[in-house]
Design an enzyme around this catalytic site. Structure first.
Site, short mmCIF file in Angstrom:
data_model
loop_
_atom_site.label_atom_id
_atom_site.label_comp_id
_atom_site.label_asym_id
_atom_site.label_seq_id
_atom_site.Cartn_x
_atom_site.Cartn_y
_atom_site.Cartn_z
N GLN A 160 8.95 57.17 14.14
CA GLN A 160 9.65 55.60 13.72
C GLN A 160 10.64 55.28 13.85
OE1 GLN A 160 8.41 54.15 9.46
NE2 GLN A 160 9.51 52.28 9.64
N ALA A 176 10.42 49.65 16.17
CA ALA A 176 8.68 50.45 16.23
C ALA A 176 8.77 51.23 15.58
CB ALA A 176 8.42 50.45 17.59
N LYS A 177 6.80 51.27 15.39
CA LYS A 177 5.93 52.27 14.78
C LYS A 177 5.36 53.34 15.58
CE LYS A 177 6.19 51.32 10.23
NZ LYS A 177 5.77 51.12 8.58
N ASP A 222 20.02 55.33 26.21
CA ASP A 222 19.59 55.91 24.63
C ASP A 222 18.98 57.53 25.42
OD1 ASP A 222 19.51 55.94 22.49
OD2 ASP A 222 17.63 54.48 22.22
#
Ligand code: ATP
Ligand code: MG
Length: 347
Positions: free
Chosen positions: A20, A24-25, A134
């Site tokens: 997770q 989002a999951k 990221d």
């Protein structure tokens, strides 16, 4: 909502929750037609509508479509319902690279191999104008053969909005991997910031801990801004030299990717041909050649068939529709499915 056990668009059977993140999951899933494992990243549309990102995400999805590299996690297709977006992704069976580091620092040769794969992926994407923004442990995954797969490439809109939201300041995001110029919010070159993050990652692989750490966030920022870190005594001189050039707080003097690839530490164990291969992977590579510079890859032929099959399917649908339809109207995706009435994106 728990999706486990459900079937998405009559095509993917959803399995266990893999992880997770902020938006989002991520679930394991199986393509019902081919039997192939995939990962499905489910994003709540409301969350990204709120931060006003739909247009940028549309653009980024169309970019991601062009990105194919053995060390970049592949995005097969994008599906959507009224409330959710589903990214159908290559499944990284080996999980996060940093589960390995959590058990202790890596041997130099092992760290070098991951770093070579990371730099190959980042260089490939930068050469296509895509920065990651990221890069951090959670986005470095491993496949079943222990090869690195960089995930979330091209989703920099989400990365940026996290920062603007201030989420960087919470447990959701750590600034530990973020370049000083990003923290200073001056406007920055995403590609240069990626290089910094690669330097932090290399340090962590070899040391088993972060170069910059401080319980006080302001102190941490100051340390990052000054590149204030110490090498553990077991770091050899050539890797110290390399990391010092990467962790240069000034983005305009920071070492380039090509110079990283030319460094003696990086090249150890690679022949010059391998360096060319790293830089020349332009087309989706055939799955059975040695584009990851002969380090491994061993897919069984049935996997390859399935993979090619899936790639073919994905070439036709969501991406084209998303890139070319002005209203982000995804209705074409749901021909013959129940979700048909729910598919229009509105702002
Ligand atoms: P952020 O929201 O900041 O990007 P994140 O990268 O941890 O954080 P996600 O990208 O949503 O969040 O992924 C959540 C977790 O799910 C990952 O950390 C990883 O462990 C797992 N995961 C993601 N994609 C895959 C995949 N393709 N295969 C296997 N596991 C995955
Ligand atoms: Mg991620």
């Amino acid at each position: 909502m728990d999706m486990k056990g459900g079937v998405l668009m009559k095509r993917y059977e959803i399995g266990k929750l893999l992880g997770q993140g902020t938006f989002a999951k991520v679930y394991h899933a199986r393509n019902l037609k081919t039997g192939m494992s995939v990962a499905i990243k489910v994003i709540d549309k409301e969350k990204i509508l709120k931060v006003g990102l739909i247009d940028q995400i549309k653009r980024e999805i169309s970019v991601m479509r062009q990105v194919r590299h053995p060390h970049v996690l592949e995005l097969y297709e994008v599906l959507a319902t009224r409330t959710k977006i589903y990214f159908i992704l290559e499944y990284a069976k080996g999980g996060e690279l940093f589960n390995k580091v959590a058990k202790g620092k890596l041997k130099e040769d092992v760290a070098r191999r991951y770093f070579q794969q990371l730099i190959a992926a980042v260089d490939y994407c930068h050469s296509r104008g895509v920065a990651h923004r990221d890069l951090k442990p959670e986005n470095l995954l491993l496949d079943e053969n222990g090869n690195l797969k960089v995930s979330d490439f091209g989703l920099s809109a989400l990365a940026e909005s996290k920062r603007q939201d201030g989420l960087l300041h919470t447990t959701c995001g750590t600034p530990a991997y973020v370049a000083p110029e990003v923290i200073n919010r001056k406007g920055y070159d995403g590609a240069k910031a990626d290089i910094w993050s690669c330097g932090v990652i290399l340090f962590v692989l070899l040391a088993g801990y972060l170069p910059f750490h401080d319980p006080n966030l302001m102190e941490l920022y100051k340390k990052i801004g000054r590149a204030d870190f110490k090498f553990p005594n077991w770091f050899p001189p050539d890797v110290r030299r390399l990391i010092s050039k990467i962790l240069d707080p000034n983005p305009s003097t920071r070492i380039s990717l090509i110079k990283i690839m030319e460094s003696s530490w990086f090249r150890k164990g690679l022949d010059s041909r391998a360096i060319c291969i790293i830089r020349e992977t332009k087309e989706p590579p055939p799955l059975d050649d040695d584009t990851n510079f002969g380090l491994n890859i061993d897919s069984s032929s049935s996997d390859v068939d399935q993979k090619q099959e899936l790639s073919k399917i994905s070439n036709l649908n969501a991406f084209d529709i998303i890139s070319y339809s002005p209203g982000f109207d995804l209705s074409g995706l749901f021909e013959g499915t129940d979700q048909r009435k729910e598919v229009r994106f509105t702002g």
